[in-house]
Design an enzyme around this catalytic site. Structure first.
Site, mmCIF file in Angstrom:
data_model
loop_
_atom_site.group_PDB
_atom_site.id
_atom_site.type_symbol
_atom_site.label_atom_id
_atom_site.label_comp_id
_atom_site.label_asym_id
_atom_site.label_seq_id
_atom_site.Cartn_x
_atom_site.Cartn_y
_atom_site.Cartn_z
ATOM 1 N N TYR A 194 -6.190 -1.996 -5.707
ATOM 2 C CA TYR A 194 -4.915 -2.049 -4.997
ATOM 3 C C TYR A 194 -4.703 -3.405 -4.307
ATOM 4 O O TYR A 194 -3.631 -4.007 -4.450
ATOM 5 C CB TYR A 194 -4.804 -0.907 -3.988
ATOM 6 C CG TYR A 194 -4.330 0.407 -4.587
ATOM 7 C CD1 TYR A 194 -4.509 0.703 -5.934
ATOM 8 C CD2 TYR A 194 -3.710 1.367 -3.801
ATOM 9 C CE1 TYR A 194 -4.095 1.903 -6.478
ATOM 10 C CE2 TYR A 194 -3.277 2.584 -4.350
ATOM 11 C CZ TYR A 194 -3.469 2.839 -5.679
ATOM 12 O OH TYR A 194 -3.045 4.029 -6.215
ATOM 13 N N GLU A 250 0.823 -9.448 -7.454
ATOM 14 C CA GLU A 250 2.254 -9.140 -7.505
ATOM 15 C C GLU A 250 3.033 -10.050 -6.550
ATOM 16 O O GLU A 250 4.089 -10.592 -6.914
ATOM 17 C CB GLU A 250 2.488 -7.680 -7.129
ATOM 18 C CG GLU A 250 2.038 -6.675 -8.183
ATOM 19 C CD GLU A 250 2.048 -5.254 -7.661
ATOM 20 O OE1 GLU A 250 2.826 -4.957 -6.736
ATOM 21 O OE2 GLU A 250 1.274 -4.428 -8.184
#
Length: 211
Positions: free
Chosen positions: A148, A155
């Protein structure tokens, strides 16, 4: 075997294979030192775009019709972050340098694909034989500690590296991203805390089974 179970088995099995293929291609690209597409070939990362769109659409539908117990808010958050990349950058601005950043975009693909291979593989085995090996259960509810944050970093950098191109071509969209990018952190914290709570509950139940 019920129709519902057969359908979910097929869905999770196919999804596992699709993301395994994406991971394989990413490893090949990294070993070659470049992505296997060129700018003049059109939209980059087409296969990942299609796969993510299918997964997002199906999983939101599954949640809405109560086919699976996944919380709709969690699915929306996860899909929103990914579709900003897949649609908002790869599709809308294929010329963005972020699409060609081998290490950052490969890190993003690694984070997504390994997460999905573990998740869909877990659900497939759970439907197939009910008793999933503890090692896979542990991986399903522990790998996110690394994957994560890796996804969040890659991102965010991908969006940031695309911003100058977006600002020139799509001023209105650039304003949307200015609003959306700060939402990454609270969205990430929500998903991270959700997984921590799930991990505690699931691993506690698994340990009780072993006693």
């Amino acid at each position: 075997m019920s129709g519902k179970k057969s359908y979910l088995l097929a869905y999770n099995g196919i999804s596992t294979l699709l993301w395994s293929y994406i991971l394989y291609n990413n490893i090949i690209d990294l070993s070659n030192g470049f992505f296997s597409y060129k700018l003049n070939e059109g939209i980059p990362h087409k296969f990942i775009i299609i796969t993510q769109l299918i997964n997002s659409s199906f999983e939101i539908f599954h949640s809405v019709v109560r086919l699976v117990p996944s919380p709709l808010a969690t699915l929306f958050l996860q899909s929103f972050a990914r579709l900003i990349i897949m649609i908002g950058i790869c599709f809308v601005i294929p010329e963005s340098p972020a699409n060609f950043n081998l290490y950052i975009f490969s890190g993003l693909i690694f984070a997504w694909s390994i997460t999905e291979i573990i998740r869909y593989g877990f659900y497939f085995l759970k439907l197939w034989q009910k008793n999933v090996p503890f090692a896979l259960v542990w991986l399903r509810y522990s790998a996110f500690f690394v994957l994560y944050p890796l996804g969040l970093i890659c991102e965010s950098i991908t969006v940031y590296d695309s911003y100058s191109v977006i600002e020139k071509r799509l001023p209105l969209y650039s304003k949307f991203l200015k609003f959306a990018l700060p939402l990454y952190l609270p969205g990430f914290l929500y998903l991270y805390n959700y997984m921590i709570k799930q991990r505690r509950k699931v691993l506690r139940n698994e340990k009780q089974k072993l006693l």
